[in-house]
Design an enzyme around this catalytic site. Sequence first.
Site, PDB file in Angstrom:
ATOM      1  CE  LYS A   1      -8.552  -0.027   5.501  1.00 19.87           C
ATOM      2  NZ  LYS A   1      -7.405   0.001   4.577  1.00 19.87           N
TER       3      LYS A   1
ATOM      4  CD  GLN B   1      -7.018  -4.349   3.703  1.00 17.71           C
ATOM      5  OE1 GLN B   1      -7.961  -5.138   3.740  1.00 17.71           O
ATOM      6  NE2 GLN B   1      -7.197  -3.059   3.487  1.00 17.71           N
TER       7      GLN B   1
ATOM      8  CB  CYS C   1      -3.782   3.424  -1.711  1.00 20.74           C
ATOM      9  SG  CYS C   1      -4.594   5.024  -1.571  1.00 20.74           S
TER      10      CYS C   1
ATOM     11  CG  ASP D   1      -0.039  -2.202   6.536  1.00 19.84           C
ATOM     12  OD1 ASP D   1      -1.051  -2.422   7.218  1.00 19.84           O
ATOM     13  OD2 ASP D   1      -0.049  -1.482   5.520  1.00 19.84           O
TER      14      ASP D   1
ATOM     15  CG  HIS E   1      -1.957   0.970   1.331  1.00 14.25           C
ATOM     16  ND1 HIS E   1      -1.731   2.288   1.664  1.00 14.25           N
ATOM     17  CD2 HIS E   1      -3.298   0.861   1.144  1.00 14.25           C
ATOM     18  CE1 HIS E   1      -2.880   2.951   1.676  1.00 14.25           C
ATOM     19  NE2 HIS E   1      -3.847   2.104   1.363  1.00 14.25           N
TER      20      HIS E   1
END
Length: 493
Positions: free
Chosen positions: A297, A274, A435, A271, A194
Site C-alpha cells: 500500500k 492506510q 474487511c 495500524d 479493519h
Amino acid sequence: MTTPDLRALLRSPEQVPSPTATSAAGIPATPPTTTAAAVPTTGVPGAVAPAPADAPAAPPADLSGLTATPPGAFSPEAARKDVPILHRTVNGHPLVWLDNGATTQKPRQVIEAVSAYYSAANSNIHRGAHTMAREATELYEAGRNAVAQFLGAPSPDTIMFVRGTTEAINLVAQSWGRAHLGPGDDILVPVLEHHSDIVPWQLIAEETRARVVPVPLTPDGEIDQAAYADLLSARTQMVVVSQASNVLGTVPPVREMTALAHRYGAKVLVDGAQAVAHMPVDVQELGADFYAFSGHKLFAPTGIGALYATPETMAEMRPWQGGGNMIESVSFERTTFAAMPHMMEAGTGHISGVVGLLAAIDWLRGFDQDAVAAYEQQLMTYAMQAMATVPGVEVIGSAAERIAVLTFTMAGHDPASIADWLDRDGIAVRAGHHCAQPALAHYGLESAARASFALYNTSDEVDQLVASLRRLGQSGQSGQSGQSGQGAPAQQA
C-alpha cells in the site's frame, strides 16, 4: 540488458540526488518540474461528461520516458509517468485505478530494483561469507534503515520485517499479548477498524480470558472520544487504532488517544496501513508503542511490511516463530535467541520485497510529502463535491479529518453491479465489506463500493468516475439494493 545499479539504493534516504543524478533503479532523472498541480475545488461536473475516448489496446512500446521526478518537486502527472501499469487499457479504455486502498500500483523504479536484485544480487543474508551475501545483507539492512527514517523511528533496531500489517498485528498479539494479557484485561478496538485489528485480539483474548471491547463511532464516522475516555481503565492493557480508516477514510486523533491510554498504563498499536502513503508519519510524535504497515500500500511489492516497536516494548516481547536467523545458538539442552529485531524474523525473509520497499520509499521521498498530502486533500474535496451531483449516490462517513477514500452506495444498485459497470469503462473500484464489517454495520450496511485515491490520480479521473455513474443511473439497469450487500464479493482491504 543493462542492469540498474542497486548500490544506488544504499545511500541514505535523506541524501537527495541532484536533478541530473540517476534514480534508485539507475534511470536518468528528468529536469525539474512544477510543484503540485492545483485541483479545482469548484465547478464540479453538473452534466454528463463524455465517455472516455478509445485508447490503444496495448501500452506504448517505448517506456523509456517513464522517468523519475527530481526531489522536492511534485505533480500527479510526473508521478504517473513513473508507473507503467497506468498506461495500459482495460476494456478498451485507459485504466483509471481507484482501488489504491486495496493495493497501490508500482513505479518503474521499484519494478526494476526487484528485477535487478534477482538478476545481479540474489543471495541469502546475514550468515553468508561471500561477496553476494554481503551485498544482499547490505541491501536488506539498508531497507530497515530506510523504514526507520521514513517512520521517524529512533533506530533501525526498532524495525521488524513482516509480510504485512496483518502479520505484524498477529505478531504483537502472540509475542506481547500472550505474555501480558490475562483474565479481566481489556483490549480496546474502535468499531472503525479493519478485521485485522479485531480478529487477532479476539483469538488471543479467548486464549488468555481477556476481552475485546469495541469503542463506538459517532454518526459522521469518527471515533467517539468521550466513549473512548470512559472505556479506558486500569484493566486496559492494549488499544488498537488505525491512523486512517480503510473504509471511511477517518483520521482519528491518534496522538491524543495514545497519550490518554498511556495514563492508564496501556500500550497502543497503531495500524498505519492506510496512512503511510498519504501523510508524513512520526512514530515518536504519535507516541505509538507499536506501528505497523504493509509495503504493497506504499507502492512496494506484496508480501513485505514492517512493524515498529519501542525499545522498552521490544524488551517485553517473546519469540513468536522459531527457526533459522532468529537464534544465537541451539542445542538440545538450550537455545539462546538473537537480539531484537532479528529475534522476530525467523527463517529467510522476503529479501527482494525489502529491496522493493527500499526503492518505493526512495521514490516516494523524492516528492515533497506535504505537497502530496495537500494535493490529495484537494482531490478528495473535488471528488466529494462531484459525487454529490450524481442522483442516488450517498457517500458514507463525513469525518472532518480523512484521507482520500470515498465509500458510497447508489440507490437501486448493488455495489458489485456498480463495480462491474465501472470496470466496463476501465475504472477499478472496490465492492464488498472491505474487511470492515462492523464499520459498515454502523450505517446499516453489509456492502458498499469504494473509490480510493493516490498521488497519481487526477481530477480528470474523478470526472470519468462521475460520468460513468451518471450513465449507470440513466441506463435503466438495476441491481440489488446496496443495503443488502447480497451478491457483492467479500473483498479485502
